[in-house]
Design a protein around this motif. Structure first.
Motif, PDB file in Angstrom:
ATOM      1  N   PHE A 156       0.790  -1.075  -0.019  1.00 40.35           N
ATOM      2  CA  PHE A 156      -0.117  -0.003  -0.021  1.00 40.35           C
ATOM      3  C   PHE A 156       0.870   1.142   0.022  1.00 40.35           C
ATOM      4  N   VAL A 157       1.841   1.299   0.793  1.00 46.29           N
ATOM      5  CA  VAL A 157       2.803   2.463   0.769  1.00 46.29           C
ATOM      6  C   VAL A 157       3.399   2.582  -0.527  1.00 46.29           C
ATOM      7  N   ARG A 158       4.175   1.496  -1.093  1.00 42.42           N
ATOM      8  CA  ARG A 158       4.788   1.909  -2.198  1.00 42.42           C
ATOM      9  C   ARG A 158       3.644   2.166  -3.601  1.00 42.42           C
ATOM     10  N   TRP A 159       2.426   1.831  -3.156  1.00 45.25           N
ATOM     11  CA  TRP A 159       1.626   2.244  -4.298  1.00 45.25           C
ATOM     12  C   TRP A 159       1.500   3.820  -3.928  1.00 45.25           C
ATOM     13  N   ILE A 160       1.484   4.279  -2.753  1.00 41.55           N
ATOM     14  CA  ILE A 160       1.149   5.626  -2.351  1.00 41.55           C
ATOM     15  C   ILE A 160       2.425   6.292  -2.847  1.00 41.55           C
ATOM     16  N   TRP A 161       3.567   5.836  -2.851  1.00 39.82           N
ATOM     17  CA  TRP A 161       4.633   6.429  -3.372  1.00 39.82           C
ATOM     18  C   TRP A 161       4.605   6.600  -4.843  1.00 39.82           C
ATOM     19  N   GLN A 162       4.286   5.389  -5.511  1.00 37.13           N
ATOM     20  CA  GLN A 162       4.312   5.577  -6.876  1.00 37.13           C
ATOM     21  C   GLN A 162       3.263   6.573  -7.655  1.00 37.13           C
ATOM     22  N   HIS A 163       2.152   6.896  -6.679  1.00 34.48           N
ATOM     23  CA  HIS A 163       1.511   7.877  -7.043  1.00 34.48           C
ATOM     24  C   HIS A 163       1.556   9.141  -6.601  1.00 34.48           C
ATOM     25  N   ASN A 164       2.799   9.310  -5.942  1.00 32.28           N
ATOM     26  CA  ASN A 164       2.892  10.693  -5.485  1.00 32.28           C
ATOM     27  C   ASN A 164       2.082  11.315  -4.363  1.00 32.28           C
ATOM     28  N   TYR A 196     -21.918   8.975   2.493  1.00 30.28           N
ATOM     29  CA  TYR A 196     -22.829  10.005   2.836  1.00 30.28           C
ATOM     30  C   TYR A 196     -24.217  10.148   2.194  1.00 30.28           C
ATOM     31  N   CYS A 197     -24.579   8.996   1.995  1.00 33.21           N
ATOM     32  CA  CYS A 197     -25.924   8.796   1.144  1.00 33.21           C
ATOM     33  C   CYS A 197     -26.837   7.941   2.005  1.00 33.21           C
ATOM     34  N   LYS A 198     -28.171   8.101   1.821  1.00 34.22           N
ATOM     35  CA  LYS A 198     -28.998   7.208   2.675  1.00 34.22           C
ATOM     36  C   LYS A 198     -29.227   5.739   1.898  1.00 34.22           C
ATOM     37  N   GLY A 199     -29.273   4.789   2.790  1.00 35.37           N
ATOM     38  CA  GLY A 199     -29.657   3.371   2.318  1.00 35.37           C
ATOM     39  C   GLY A 199     -30.856   3.153   2.362  1.00 35.37           C
ATOM     40  N   GLU A 200     -31.138   1.887   2.016  1.00 30.36           N
ATOM     41  CA  GLU A 200     -32.528   1.447   2.172  1.00 30.36           C
ATOM     42  C   GLU A 200     -33.073   1.529   3.473  1.00 30.36           C
ATOM     43  N   ASN A 201     -32.279   1.307   4.422  1.00 32.76           N
ATOM     44  CA  ASN A 201     -32.695   1.287   5.699  1.00 32.76           C
ATOM     45  C   ASN A 201     -32.905   3.021   6.314  1.00 32.76           C
ATOM     46  N   GLU A 202     -32.469   3.707   5.394  1.00 33.87           N
ATOM     47  CA  GLU A 202     -32.591   5.154   5.686  1.00 33.87           C
ATOM     48  C   GLU A 202     -31.435   5.513   6.544  1.00 33.87           C
ATOM     49  N   LYS A 203     -30.581   4.874   6.916  1.00 30.37           N
ATOM     50  CA  LYS A 203     -29.207   5.194   7.452  1.00 30.37           C
ATOM     51  C   LYS A 203     -28.117   5.851   6.810  1.00 30.37           C
ATOM     52  N   VAL A 204     -27.639   6.831   6.911  1.00 34.54           N
ATOM     53  CA  VAL A 204     -26.481   7.578   6.100  1.00 34.54           C
ATOM     54  C   VAL A 204     -25.233   6.875   6.365  1.00 34.54           C
ATOM     55  N   ALA A 205     -24.731   6.444   5.294  1.00 36.81           N
ATOM     56  CA  ALA A 205     -23.152   5.890   5.501  1.00 36.81           C
ATOM     57  C   ALA A 205     -22.160   6.839   5.577  1.00 36.81           C
ATOM     58  N   ILE A 206     -21.254   6.910   6.754  1.00 38.02           N
ATOM     59  CA  ILE A 206     -20.594   8.070   7.018  1.00 38.02           C
ATOM     60  C   ILE A 206     -19.183   7.505   7.310  1.00 38.02           C
ATOM     61  N   LEU A 207     -18.832   6.414   7.051  1.00 40.72           N
ATOM     62  CA  LEU A 207     -17.509   5.881   7.111  1.00 40.72           C
ATOM     63  C   LEU A 207     -17.523   4.452   6.186  1.00 40.72           C
ATOM     64  N   LEU A 208     -16.353   4.191   5.958  1.00 43.23           N
ATOM     65  CA  LEU A 208     -15.837   2.884   5.201  1.00 43.23           C
ATOM     66  C   LEU A 208     -15.351   1.970   5.888  1.00 43.23           C
ATOM     67  N   SER A 209     -15.219   0.766   5.274  1.00 40.13           N
ATOM     68  CA  SER A 209     -14.405  -0.242   6.024  1.00 40.13           C
ATOM     69  C   SER A 209     -13.676  -1.246   5.133  1.00 40.13           C
ATOM     70  N   VAL A 210     -12.421  -1.672   5.555  1.00 39.87           N
ATOM     71  CA  VAL A 210     -11.726  -2.736   4.871  1.00 39.87           C
ATOM     72  C   VAL A 210     -11.399  -3.759   5.739  1.00 39.87           C
ATOM     73  N   ASN A 211     -10.834  -4.947   5.315  1.00 37.48           N
ATOM     74  CA  ASN A 211     -10.268  -5.904   6.004  1.00 37.48           C
ATOM     75  C   ASN A 211      -8.651  -5.963   5.686  1.00 37.48           C
ATOM     76  N   ASN A 212      -8.225  -5.468   4.748  1.00 37.85           N
ATOM     77  CA  ASN A 212      -6.938  -5.037   4.469  1.00 37.85           C
ATOM     78  C   ASN A 212      -6.657  -3.937   3.518  1.00 37.85           C
ATOM     79  N   PHE A 213      -5.419  -3.578   3.484  1.00 40.67           N
ATOM     80  CA  PHE A 213      -5.059  -2.305   2.602  1.00 40.67           C
ATOM     81  C   PHE A 213      -5.216  -2.441   1.012  1.00 40.67           C
ATOM     82  N   LYS A 214      -5.111  -3.902   0.522  1.00 41.79           N
ATOM     83  CA  LYS A 214      -5.306  -4.006  -0.512  1.00 41.79           C
ATOM     84  C   LYS A 214      -6.783  -3.725  -1.134  1.00 41.79           C
ATOM     85  N   GLU A 215      -7.470  -3.824  -0.339  1.00 39.12           N
ATOM     86  CA  GLU A 215      -8.983  -3.517  -0.722  1.00 39.12           C
ATOM     87  C   GLU A 215      -9.139  -2.083  -1.232  1.00 39.12           C
TER      88      GLU A 215
END
Length: 348
Positions: free
Chosen positions: A151-159, A301-320
């Motif tokens: 992930f860090v090398r990808w960051i470096w690659q894209h400045n 930041y959009c409402k879903g079917e359950n009318e709850k707004v998504a305000i954060l994302l989640s990942v299981n690893n950096f590759k995602e």
């Protein structure tokens, strides 16, 4: 494409870059450094080991007492959700400052870091990420998430710009771990680490300097402290230009990351290895919002079917994060989406 948008990424260290918290390995490495000739079983009998055990017990007792007192406080009976609930949760987390400060002072008085040089903290961090556990285990004392270097090398690659904000007690320990994971850091890559500093001369834990030319220091202990350190880091990144558009990202795993996650244009929760929902996810749900997997980033930041707004994302690893294409998607504007969400909330 990347030259059209400046992206600044700030990461938590313990539990985000590493698989688990590293305070225990830090202390055990320091005790082993102070007593280099002792075996693991003998190290556990040293005055420093006993003092450290007492520090942990007292911290847990203080934490329990804090939450017991908080739960006993009368409620006005009015259910609060949304932005007001988020603000209340952040204040509740900030109220742990006294507990954390008492812990820092106890550790300083315990002597576990006394006699450990600055260079030793760096070497201890490097060794912990490459060698076995100082307590006698065969596995590495500190495990960096396996796709973090990619992930860090990808960051470096894209400045892109990146830095670390942590409540860890030694920024040099953090740097040592990162040096082991990314040997290139030693030579030519400059990065920002905002974390506390363990002073081996006195054994105390001191804060980080606000600026390289300013001797004043501040401790990072709570989510509010992390938010302040995040803002300082972003200011350090600042090139002084308002264009191209700036995008800020924060990646963290624990409640101490709540305020920085909410402050960033994109807040990403790094899930633990366990299948259970993490404390941050539970907290966000309690506030009436939801967390989405990074692959669904366009719904942020959009409402879903359950009318709850998504305000954060989640990942299981950096590759995602890389595979999602989110940071490459210049047609998506999370900053505008976030502003629209906040405006709509304030009008309700």
């Amino acid at each position: 494409m990347f030259q059209h948008r400046t992206i600044q990424i700030v990461l938590d260290f313990d539990g985000t870059i590493t698989a688990k918290d590293t305070i225990e390995p830090l202390v055990q490495s320091a005790i082993a450094h102070i007593h280099p000739s002792l075996s693991p079983s003998e190290l556990s009998q040293t005055p420093q080991a006993e003092a450290w055990s007492n520090c942990k017990s007292q911290y847990l007792a203080d934490l329990s007492a804090h939450y017991e007192k908080e739960n006993q406080e009368p409620s006005d009976g009015v259910a609060v959700t949304g932005l007001r609930k988020l603000e209340r949760e952040q204040r509740s987390l900030d109220a742990l400052k006294d507990v954390e400060w008492a812990s820092v002072e106890r550790v300083g008085e315990s002597g576990v870091f006394k006699g450990v040089s600055r260079e030793a903290f760096l070497e201890m961090g490097r060794a912990a990420a490459t060698a076995g556990d100082p307590q006698g285990g065969k596995d590495r004392a500190v495990v960096v998430r396996e796709d973090f270097p990619e992930f860090v090398r990808w960051i470096w690659q894209h400045n892109l710009q990146w830095g670390v904000v942590s409540v860890n007690w030694s920024w040099r320990w953090v740097r040592g771990v990162l040096n082991a994971a990314l040997p290139e850091l030693r030579s030519y890559h400059v990065m920002s680490i905002k974390a506390n500093d363990a002073d081996g001369t006195k054994g105390t834990i001191i804060g980080y300097p606000l600026h390289m030319l300013n001797k004043k220091r501040t401790h990072i202990l709570t989510t509010a402290d992390k938010l302040f350190a995040q803002k300082v880091t972003l200011f350090d990144f600042d090139s002084g230009f308002s264009s191209p558009p700036l995008l800020t990202v924060y990646i963290g795993d624990s409640p101490t990351d709540l305020s920085p996650l909410l402050h960033a244009d994109i807040g990403i929760i790094m899930n633990s290895a366990s299948s259970t929902s993490g404390a941050l996810g539970v907290l966000i749900d309690k506030c009436g919002y939801r967390v989405l997997p990074v692959s669904e980033y366009k719904k942020l930041y959009c409402k879903g079917e359950n009318e709850k707004v998504a305000i954060l994302l989640s990942v299981n690893n950096f590759k995602e994060i890389i595979d999602s294409g989110m940071l490459q998607d210049e047609e998506w504007d999370p900053t505008a989406a976030k502003e629209a969400w906040k405006k709509a909330e304030s009008e309700d």
